[in-house]
Design a protein around this motif. Structure first.
Motif, PDB file in Angstrom:
ATOM      1  N   ALA A 210     -38.483 -69.463 -23.341  1.00  0.00           N
ATOM      2  CA  ALA A 210     -38.986 -68.838 -22.112  1.00  0.00           C
ATOM      3  C   ALA A 210     -38.032 -69.104 -20.967  1.00  0.00           C
ATOM      4  CB  ALA A 210     -40.375 -69.363 -21.778  1.00  0.00           C
ATOM      5  N   TYR A 211     -37.908 -68.120 -20.101  1.00  0.00           N
ATOM      6  CA  TYR A 211     -36.959 -68.195 -18.986  1.00  0.00           C
ATOM      7  C   TYR A 211     -37.646 -67.655 -17.738  1.00  0.00           C
ATOM      8  CZ  TYR A 211     -32.884 -67.064 -16.087  1.00  0.00           C
ATOM      9  OH  TYR A 211     -31.988 -66.974 -15.070  1.00  0.00           O
ATOM     10  N   PHE A 212     -37.527 -68.403 -16.630  1.00  0.00           N
ATOM     11  CA  PHE A 212     -38.093 -67.985 -15.354  1.00  0.00           C
ATOM     12  C   PHE A 212     -37.016 -68.154 -14.283  1.00  0.00           C
ATOM     13  CE2 PHE A 212     -41.206 -70.187 -18.004  1.00  0.00           C
ATOM     14  CZ  PHE A 212     -42.118 -69.164 -18.241  1.00  0.00           C
ATOM     15  N   GLY A 213     -36.708 -67.098 -13.549  1.00  0.00           N
ATOM     16  CA  GLY A 213     -35.660 -67.175 -12.545  1.00  0.00           C
ATOM     17  C   GLY A 213     -36.044 -66.485 -11.261  1.00  0.00           C
ATOM     18  N   VAL A 214     -35.638 -67.066 -10.126  1.00  0.00           N
ATOM     19  CA  VAL A 214     -35.832 -66.470  -8.802  1.00  0.00           C
ATOM     20  C   VAL A 214     -34.493 -66.496  -8.087  1.00  0.00           C
ATOM     21  CG1 VAL A 214     -36.849 -66.832  -6.520  1.00  0.00           C
ATOM     22  CG2 VAL A 214     -38.285 -66.994  -8.557  1.00  0.00           C
ATOM     23  N   TYR A 215     -34.129 -65.360  -7.512  1.00  0.00           N
ATOM     24  CA  TYR A 215     -32.828 -65.216  -6.858  1.00  0.00           C
ATOM     25  C   TYR A 215     -33.044 -64.701  -5.435  1.00  0.00           C
ATOM     26  CZ  TYR A 215     -32.250 -65.004 -11.866  1.00  0.00           C
ATOM     27  OH  TYR A 215     -32.376 -65.245 -13.209  1.00  0.00           O
ATOM     28  N   ASP A 216     -32.694 -65.510  -4.462  1.00  0.00           N
ATOM     29  CA  ASP A 216     -32.928 -65.223  -3.046  1.00  0.00           C
ATOM     30  C   ASP A 216     -31.638 -64.676  -2.447  1.00  0.00           C
ATOM     31  OD1 ASP A 216     -33.522 -65.208  -0.360  1.00  0.00           O
ATOM     32  OD2 ASP A 216     -34.429 -67.203  -0.334  1.00  0.00           O
ATOM     33  N   GLY A 217     -31.580 -63.373  -2.274  1.00  0.00           N
ATOM     34  CA  GLY A 217     -30.349 -62.730  -1.817  1.00  0.00           C
ATOM     35  C   GLY A 217     -30.172 -62.769  -0.314  1.00  0.00           C
ATOM     36  N   HIS A 218     -28.928 -62.665   0.124  1.00  0.00           N
ATOM     37  CA  HIS A 218     -28.600 -62.530   1.542  1.00  0.00           C
ATOM     38  C   HIS A 218     -27.341 -61.681   1.656  1.00  0.00           C
ATOM     39  CE1 HIS A 218     -26.791 -66.418   0.127  1.00  0.00           C
ATOM     40  NE2 HIS A 218     -25.693 -65.851   0.636  1.00  0.00           N
ATOM     41  N   GLY A 219     -27.213 -60.956   2.745  1.00  0.00           N
ATOM     42  CA  GLY A 219     -26.075 -60.053   2.906  1.00  0.00           C
ATOM     43  C   GLY A 219     -26.136 -58.886   1.942  1.00  0.00           C
ATOM     44  N   GLY A 220     -27.345 -58.484   1.550  1.00  0.00           N
ATOM     45  CA  GLY A 220     -27.525 -57.425   0.564  1.00  0.00           C
ATOM     46  C   GLY A 220     -28.148 -57.968  -0.710  1.00  0.00           C
ATOM     47  N   ALA A 221     -28.555 -57.059  -1.587  1.00  0.00           N
ATOM     48  CA  ALA A 221     -29.242 -57.452  -2.823  1.00  0.00           C
ATOM     49  C   ALA A 221     -28.354 -57.362  -4.056  1.00  0.00           C
ATOM     50  CB  ALA A 221     -30.482 -56.581  -3.021  1.00  0.00           C
ATOM     51  N   SER A 222     -27.088 -57.038  -3.899  1.00  0.00           N
ATOM     52  CA  SER A 222     -26.227 -56.820  -5.065  1.00  0.00           C
ATOM     53  C   SER A 222     -26.062 -58.080  -5.914  1.00  0.00           C
ATOM     54  CB  SER A 222     -24.851 -56.297  -4.627  1.00  0.00           C
ATOM     55  OG  SER A 222     -24.958 -55.032  -4.023  1.00  0.00           O
ATOM     56  N   THR A 223     -25.864 -59.226  -5.267  1.00  0.00           N
ATOM     57  CA  THR A 223     -25.671 -60.466  -6.025  1.00  0.00           C
ATOM     58  C   THR A 223     -26.958 -60.889  -6.719  1.00  0.00           C
ATOM     59  OG1 THR A 223     -23.935 -61.192  -4.492  1.00  0.00           O
ATOM     60  CG2 THR A 223     -24.934 -62.876  -5.886  1.00  0.00           C
ATOM     61  N   SER A 224     -28.086 -60.835  -6.020  1.00  0.00           N
ATOM     62  CA  SER A 224     -29.362 -61.210  -6.641  1.00  0.00           C
ATOM     63  C   SER A 224     -29.707 -60.265  -7.782  1.00  0.00           C
ATOM     64  CB  SER A 224     -30.487 -61.240  -5.606  1.00  0.00           C
ATOM     65  OG  SER A 224     -30.610 -60.012  -4.930  1.00  0.00           O
ATOM     66  N   GLN A 225     -29.376 -58.983  -7.642  1.00  0.00           N
ATOM     67  CA  GLN A 225     -29.624 -58.032  -8.730  1.00  0.00           C
ATOM     68  C   GLN A 225     -28.745 -58.358  -9.936  1.00  0.00           C
ATOM     69  OE1 GLN A 225     -31.900 -55.659  -8.952  1.00  0.00           O
ATOM     70  NE2 GLN A 225     -31.229 -54.915 -10.937  1.00  0.00           N
ATOM     71  N   TRP A 226     -27.486 -58.706  -9.691  1.00  0.00           N
ATOM     72  CA  TRP A 226     -26.591 -59.062 -10.791  1.00  0.00           C
ATOM     73  C   TRP A 226     -27.143 -60.288 -11.528  1.00  0.00           C
ATOM     74  CZ3 TRP A 226     -23.892 -62.956 -12.961  1.00  0.00           C
ATOM     75  CH2 TRP A 226     -22.859 -62.631 -13.849  1.00  0.00           C
ATOM     76  N   LEU A 227     -27.630 -61.268 -10.777  1.00  0.00           N
ATOM     77  CA  LEU A 227     -28.186 -62.464 -11.412  1.00  0.00           C
ATOM     78  C   LEU A 227     -29.419 -62.128 -12.241  1.00  0.00           C
ATOM     79  CD1 LEU A 227     -27.818 -64.906  -8.386  1.00  0.00           C
ATOM     80  CD2 LEU A 227     -26.546 -65.025 -10.544  1.00  0.00           C
ATOM     81  N   LYS A 228     -30.246 -61.256 -11.727  1.00  0.00           N
ATOM     82  CA  LYS A 228     -31.435 -60.823 -12.478  1.00  0.00           C
ATOM     83  C   LYS A 228     -31.020 -60.205 -13.810  1.00  0.00           C
ATOM     84  CE  LYS A 228     -35.005 -57.225 -12.272  1.00  0.00           C
ATOM     85  NZ  LYS A 228     -36.201 -57.985 -12.651  1.00  0.00           N
ATOM     86  N   GLU A 229     -29.958 -59.455 -13.796  1.00  0.00           N
ATOM     87  CA  GLU A 229     -29.531 -58.745 -14.997  1.00  0.00           C
ATOM     88  C   GLU A 229     -28.695 -59.609 -15.939  1.00  0.00           C
ATOM     89  OE1 GLU A 229     -27.451 -55.283 -13.697  1.00  0.00           O
ATOM     90  OE2 GLU A 229     -29.192 -54.403 -12.712  1.00  0.00           O
ATOM     91  N   ASN A 230     -28.036 -60.638 -15.426  1.00  0.00           N
ATOM     92  CA  ASN A 230     -27.006 -61.304 -16.230  1.00  0.00           C
ATOM     93  C   ASN A 230     -27.103 -62.813 -16.373  1.00  0.00           C
ATOM     94  OD1 ASN A 230     -24.995 -58.948 -16.744  1.00  0.00           O
ATOM     95  ND2 ASN A 230     -25.395 -58.840 -14.536  1.00  0.00           N
ATOM     96  N   LEU A 231     -27.763 -63.517 -15.442  1.00  0.00           N
ATOM     97  CA  LEU A 231     -27.712 -64.981 -15.499  1.00  0.00           C
ATOM     98  C   LEU A 231     -28.403 -65.523 -16.753  1.00  0.00           C
ATOM     99  CD1 LEU A 231     -26.827 -67.629 -14.299  1.00  0.00           C
ATOM    100  CD2 LEU A 231     -28.912 -67.647 -12.893  1.00  0.00           C
ATOM    101  N   ALA A 232     -29.538 -64.953 -17.120  1.00  0.00           N
ATOM    102  CA  ALA A 232     -30.231 -65.431 -18.321  1.00  0.00           C
ATOM    103  C   ALA A 232     -29.340 -65.306 -19.552  1.00  0.00           C
ATOM    104  CB  ALA A 232     -31.532 -64.647 -18.517  1.00  0.00           C
ATOM    105  N   ARG A 233     -28.644 -64.184 -19.666  1.00  0.00           N
ATOM    106  CA  ARG A 233     -27.749 -63.985 -20.798  1.00  0.00           C
ATOM    107  C   ARG A 233     -26.611 -65.000 -20.775  1.00  0.00           C
ATOM    108  NH1 ARG A 233     -26.836 -59.684 -24.006  1.00  0.00           N
ATOM    109  NH2 ARG A 233     -29.084 -59.562 -23.952  1.00  0.00           N
ATOM    110  N   GLN A 234     -26.082 -65.295 -19.572  1.00  0.00           N
ATOM    111  CA  GLN A 234     -24.990 -66.263 -19.482  1.00  0.00           C
ATOM    112  C   GLN A 234     -25.475 -67.662 -19.877  1.00  0.00           C
ATOM    113  OE1 GLN A 234     -21.639 -65.579 -18.755  1.00  0.00           O
ATOM    114  NE2 GLN A 234     -21.561 -67.634 -19.629  1.00  0.00           N
ATOM    115  N   ILE A 235     -26.693 -68.010 -19.509  1.00  0.00           N
ATOM    116  CA  ILE A 235     -27.256 -69.297 -19.925  1.00  0.00           C
ATOM    117  C   ILE A 235     -27.382 -69.346 -21.439  1.00  0.00           C
ATOM    118  CG2 ILE A 235     -29.373 -70.687 -19.886  1.00  0.00           C
ATOM    119  CD1 ILE A 235     -29.677 -69.862 -16.927  1.00  0.00           C
TER     120      ILE A 235
END
Length: 533
Positions: A235-260
């Motif tokens: 199981a994986y639970f992630g929260v990403y708090d973006g600033h200066g736009g949502a591009s980085t938080s969206q990338w993390l939503k799509e990719n950080l779990a896979r990288q882990i």
């Protein structure tokens, strides 16, 4: 260059150039080329429109893609299957599931046939918004509809959808093929509805835009799998708090779990988590958008130099001996809380300039601009280089270490080309070697990591963005004690995990919280989760 050689470029040439911009993730250049066609005596065709929509999708600009499509339709352009598939894929990236379904119904009204990639994108939009029942309905509809076509239903894995599904879609192609994925892969979305995560009574989430904000820059991610062997996450639970736009938080939503998942090492769990965070940040900072895929003109950082995100993740897994553990990690000001008995344990660190350890770490660095301190006050609070109120975060290329050959403009830093003899400058002596660091403001994505055995006395886990909590004593959110009391009261009255998340957000707003609020709440005392242990 073509004109100098007496060759007049055609619309086909410009379409190819726009497609190249899409492949290099430079949506700005793609849009600029398309807008200049009129001045060049060219008329955009449907291939032009589709290529620009696809470029906007890659750039996470779903609203701009919809506006372009609507404007093109109003001028008599007839959108096709590829157009709608690209639009729906853009909506899937942003988890705008209702709009994705609306576009699918619009295709039916206009008698435009959806294909496998179209349905895959709609399902991905529903999955990304945690609308699993609707995703299942769309899958059933697709199986029925496509059974009369050459596809004969959706194969395992639903073909390739872009984003958190873990697949890639090229909206300009009618053909898709499934990837061969094991059902023990935590990060294959096929498994979500077959795991305990499919039951809304067992976990809850909330993504709430802050009042007065145009867009919600936060993102969250929940994934799970069944039939997972000991030593692997389930199981994986992630929260990403973006600033200066949502591009980085969206990338993390799509990719950080896979990288882990890629970096996972059961013999060194904490180290592998750190490695995953740092590798993800390296990918985020890779220069993108260069001309025709080259480094020339490329911008460093997804979403631009100032776009970034803090992150908090919690991963449940069994040790090889069968004990349930949770490895948690955070970089920035997002939090992870564990209720154990009568106590709340914070499993995250607050990475801000006011943190004494972080302040000391950064002020010990060699300052790229000795005229100004690395940490200074601006807007009533301490900020790194007078810009960012965090000391650890993903993205924010402007404040990340720079190396020879990849410097970006910074009005607060020394001109590295013309001040090599200036006293106090970072580098003196022989020329710098390639990849030698020349500027470092101290911002890093290296996380704080804990590895905790889950006990019978543990009641719940919460992963939340900074908008929920008052972490600095300014009274603009809930304290940990207030969260504990509210959760206890709501659980005693039979509140569901989703209702608990909603109630906490309402209370935080009453306390003055104005930022985006994202919460993932996981009860540990549910019978189903206990069986999955």
């Amino acid at each position: 260059r073509c004109r100098r050689k007496g060759i007049e470029p055609s619309i086909v040439s410009y379409n190819a150039l726009i497609s190249a911009c899409r492949r290099s993730e430079n949506w700005q250049a793609a849009l600029s080329i398309a807008l200049s066609l009129g001045n060049l005596g060219m008329r955009a065709d449907i291939i032009t429109i589709n290529a620009v929509i696809s470029a906007l999708e890659v750039g996470h600009k779903w609203q701009a893609a919809l506006a372009l499509a609507q404007g093109s339709s109003s001028r008599g352009m007839k959108l096709d299957t590829i157009s709608y598939t690209a639009l729906i894929t853009a909506c899937a990236r942003a988890a705008v599931w209702e709009k994705a379904i609306q576009l699918l119904r619009e295709m039916e009204e206009k008698e435009i046939e959806p294909n496998l990639a179209t349905y895959s994108a709609v399902v991905a939009a529903c999955d990304n918004a945690y609308q699993y029942d609707m995703a299942a309905e769309i899958e059933n509809e697709a199986n029925y509809y496509l059974s009369y076509s050459k596809y004969r239903g959706i194969p395992s894995g639903r073909g390739r959808g872009r984003g958190a599904t873990g697949y890639e879609t090229d909206p300009t192609s009618d053909q898709t093929e499934p990837e061969d994925r094991s059902d023990t892969d935590l990060f294959a979305r096929d498994n979500v509805r077959s795991s305990f995560l499919a039951d809304p009574k067992l976990w809850g989430k909330l993504d709430a835009k802050g009042p007065g904000k145009e867009v919600n820059e936060d993102r969250s991610d929940v994934r799970g799998a069944s039939k997972v062997p000991n030593g692997r996450p389930f199981a994986y639970f992630g929260v990403y708090d973006g600033h200066g736009g949502a591009s980085t938080s969206q990338w993390l939503k799509e990719n950080l779990a896979r990288q882990i998942d890629i970096s996972w090492d059961i013999s060194a769990v904490k180290d592998s988590m750190k490695a995953a965070y740092l590798e993800a940040d390296r990918k985020i900072l890779e220069p993108k958008g260069g001309i025709l895929g080259t480094a020339f003109g490329a911008a460093r950082g997804i979403g631009g130099y100032t776009c970034g995100a803090s992150a908090a993740t919690a991963v449940l897994y069994k040790t090889k001996e069968g004990m349930l553990n949770m490895v948690s990690a955070n970089a920035g000001n997002s939090v992870i809380l564990l209720k154990r008995g009568s106590q709340i344990h914070c499993l995250s660190e607050l990475h801000i300039p006011e943190n004494e350890l972080e302040y000391t770490r950064i002020m010990a660095l060699r300052n790229p601009n000795p005229k100004l301190p690395l940490i200074r006050e601006k807007g009533g609070r301490l900020r790194l280089n007078g810009i960012l109120g965090l000391t650890r975060a993903f993205g924010n290329a402007k404040l990340k270490p720079s190396y020879m050959g990849e410097e970006e403009e910074d009005e607060n830093s020394v001109d590295i080309q013309h001040n090599r003899e200036e006293p106090g400058f970072l580098h003196k002596g022989p020329p710098l070697k390639p990849q030698e660091k020349i500027k470092d403001y101290g911002l890093t994505a290296e996380p704080y990591v804990t590895n905790t055995q889950i006990l019978e006395s543990d009641e719940w886990i919460m992963v939340a963005s900074n908008g929920l909590l008052d972490q600095t004593g300014q009274g603009n959110g809930l304290t940990v004690g207030e969260i504990d009391n509210a959760v206890e009261e709501l659980r005693m009255s039979g509140g569901s995990p989703n209702s608990i998340c909603n109630a906490l957000a309402v209370q935080a707003r009453k306390k003055g919280a104005i930022d985006d609020i994202t919460i993932v709440f996981v009860p540990l005392t549910q019978p189903r989760l206990a069986r999955d242990r």
